[in-house]
Design a protein around this motif. Structure first.
Motif, PDB file in Angstrom:
ATOM      1  N   ILE A  79       3.381   2.971  -3.256  1.00 36.86           N
ATOM      2  CA  ILE A  79       2.917   2.116  -2.172  1.00 36.86           C
ATOM      3  C   ILE A  79       3.984   2.058  -1.094  1.00 36.86           C
ATOM      4  N   TYR A  84       3.640   5.839   5.149  1.00 40.37           N
ATOM      5  CA  TYR A  84       3.509   6.280   3.766  1.00 40.37           C
ATOM      6  C   TYR A  84       2.132   6.881   3.526  1.00 40.37           C
ATOM      7  N   PHE A  85       1.091   6.246   4.121  1.00 42.33           N
ATOM      8  CA  PHE A  85      -0.288   6.707   3.920  1.00 42.33           C
ATOM      9  C   PHE A  85      -0.470   8.135   4.416  1.00 42.33           C
ATOM     10  N   LEU A  92      -0.339   9.832  -3.120  1.00 38.50           N
ATOM     11  CA  LEU A  92      -0.820   8.467  -3.329  1.00 38.50           C
ATOM     12  C   LEU A  92      -2.085   8.464  -4.169  1.00 38.50           C
ATOM     13  N   ASN A  96      -1.385   7.686  -8.236  1.00 35.19           N
ATOM     14  CA  ASN A  96      -1.897   6.360  -8.557  1.00 35.19           C
ATOM     15  C   ASN A  96      -3.106   6.413  -9.487  1.00 35.19           C
ATOM     16  N   SER A 124      -6.069  -4.076  -3.193  1.00 39.67           N
ATOM     17  CA  SER A 124      -5.459  -4.179  -1.872  1.00 39.67           C
ATOM     18  C   SER A 124      -6.509  -4.595  -0.850  1.00 39.67           C
ATOM     19  N   SER A 149      -8.540   6.033   4.438  1.00 41.01           N
ATOM     20  CA  SER A 149      -7.245   6.488   3.921  1.00 41.01           C
ATOM     21  C   SER A 149      -7.353   6.750   2.426  1.00 41.01           C
ATOM     22  N   THR A 150      -6.567   7.693   1.935  1.00 38.83           N
ATOM     23  CA  THR A 150      -6.568   7.967   0.497  1.00 38.83           C
ATOM     24  C   THR A 150      -6.027   6.772  -0.279  1.00 38.83           C
ATOM     25  N   TYR A 151      -5.113   6.013   0.323  1.00 36.11           N
ATOM     26  CA  TYR A 151      -4.585   4.828  -0.355  1.00 36.11           C
ATOM     27  C   TYR A 151      -5.683   3.789  -0.540  1.00 36.11           C
ATOM     28  N   GLN A 154      -8.185   4.948  -3.112  1.00 39.48           N
ATOM     29  CA  GLN A 154      -7.701   4.869  -4.488  1.00 39.48           C
ATOM     30  C   GLN A 154      -7.689   3.430  -4.985  1.00 39.48           C
ATOM     31  N   LYS A 155      -7.352   2.486  -4.110  1.00 34.58           N
ATOM     32  CA  LYS A 155      -7.378   1.082  -4.515  1.00 34.58           C
ATOM     33  C   LYS A 155      -8.804   0.637  -4.840  1.00 34.58           C
TER      34      LYS A 155
END
Length: 339
Positions: A79, A84-85, A92, A96, A124, A149-151, A154-155
């Motif tokens: 994270i 970062y994203f 990520l 994750n 998130s 976003s991939t983040y 994934q969340k």
């Protein structure tokens, strides 16, 4: 209650483990120090805290740690801030997924064969990345388009891990969505890509530490991403930890999801001005608006009514009071070369 906390050396866990210990719980922590490296915590020598340096993806190890625990709080993840994203878009997602799958594998085993009662998963606010409904209530993540976003995606997948484990194995869960946690404990990550903002290297690309260090280092005019009209709900880490503890303790949280957040909206410009005034007093402020990143969500406003009604939780620490705690810590880290 004995609780396993994954990612226990991280930023949010720093507040949470302390909160759980003060409430009389026994805590087992696991972390591989992949982000910051070894960090000393105030509770390291607490007799009710047991830390293991290890990788959450090591499912046999996770089984050993979870076998006599009542609950697990799944925090471990790659994270970071907005850069970062983009920098780690694939990692990520892939890393994750491996982390959460291993955590659930161990939790399902412990629920079937040992005494585990529930898994608590930190999701998130980014699951609401594509919504246009404000405030965004629990359930909106199922109605709006998926995150871009991939983040964020994934969340959202983490929440579906809860759904799948309940449907197939009846593993009880609570989904916890923090909004823009602010507090002490963040440093420059070991794998952080250096990003320039004007003449200053960004630390974690989280807005509060980045703005503080830019003002402290004398940047003038101050660089901010985009228009500065982005709306966020900056929530104090201590308040968030209390909300997570309530999710663990309260029976009413079983198989529910909660937005944990301050109810107060703040624009990036308002945040920057507040930080500037705390460090520079009445000196006039001016801005340079840098090009925004692709996934810099313009508006993120949670509904907090469910957490108040079901958990009795309210995040009541003001942003001003939070900054009074955080700014001196960040400036010390800058002086020490950690940011």
């Amino acid at each position: 209650m004995k609780i396993l906390v994954t990612g226990s050396a991280g930023f949010v866990a720093g507040y949470l483990v302390d909160e759980l210990l003060k409430a009389g719980h026994e805590v087992v922590g696991i972390d591989n120090y992949s982000k910051y490296g070894p960090i000393e915590k105030s509770y390291d020598n607490d007799s009710h805290y047991h830390f293991v340096e290890g990788d959450v993806k090591d499912t046999p190890l996770m089984r050993e740690l979870i076998e006599d625990c009542d609950q697990v709080i799944a925090i471990a993840a790659m994270i970071g801030g907005i850069t970062y994203f983009h920098t780690y878009a694939y990692d990520l997602l892939a890393e994750n997924e491996r982390i959460i799958a291993s955590t659930f594998d161990a939790a399902i085993w412990a629920y079937k064969h040992k005494k585990l009662k529930k898994i608590n998963v930190l999701s998130s606010s980014m699951v609401f990345e594509s919504t246009d409904v404000y405030p965004s209530a629990e359930g909106e993540q199922l109605k709006c388009p998926p995150p871009l976003s991939t983040y964020g995606f994934q969340k959202l997948a983490c929440e579906y891990f809860c759904k799948g484990a309940w449907e197939q194995y009846k593993l009880p869960y609570t989904i916890i969505r923090p909004f823009n946690c602010v507090g002490t404990g963040e440093q420059r990550a070991k794998n952080e890509k250096e990003i320039m903002s004007g003449n200053v290297k960004l630390a974690m690309s989280h807005v509060v530490p980045d703005l503080v260090q830019k003002v402290y280092k004398g940047q003038d005019p101050l660089h901010i991403l985009g228009s500065g009209n982005q709306i966020r709900h900056y929530t104090y880490g201590g308040d968030l930890a209390r909300g997570i503890r309530l999710c663990v303790e309260k029976e009413e949280a079983m198989n529910e999801d909660f937005n944990l957040s301050t109810p107060v909206s703040t624009t990036v410009t308002e945040l920057a001005t507040m930080i500037w005034q705390k460090l520079k007093g009445d000196k006039p402020i001016s801005f340079i608006h840098d090009d925004p990143f692709e996934y810099d969500v313009q508006k993120r406003v949670p509904s907090v009514e469910k957490a108040k009604r079901v958990l009795g939780f309210e995040a009541d620490t003001s942003l001003s009071d939070t900054l009074d705690e955080v700014i001196p810590w960040i400036t010390t880290q800058v002086d020490n070369g950690n940011i």
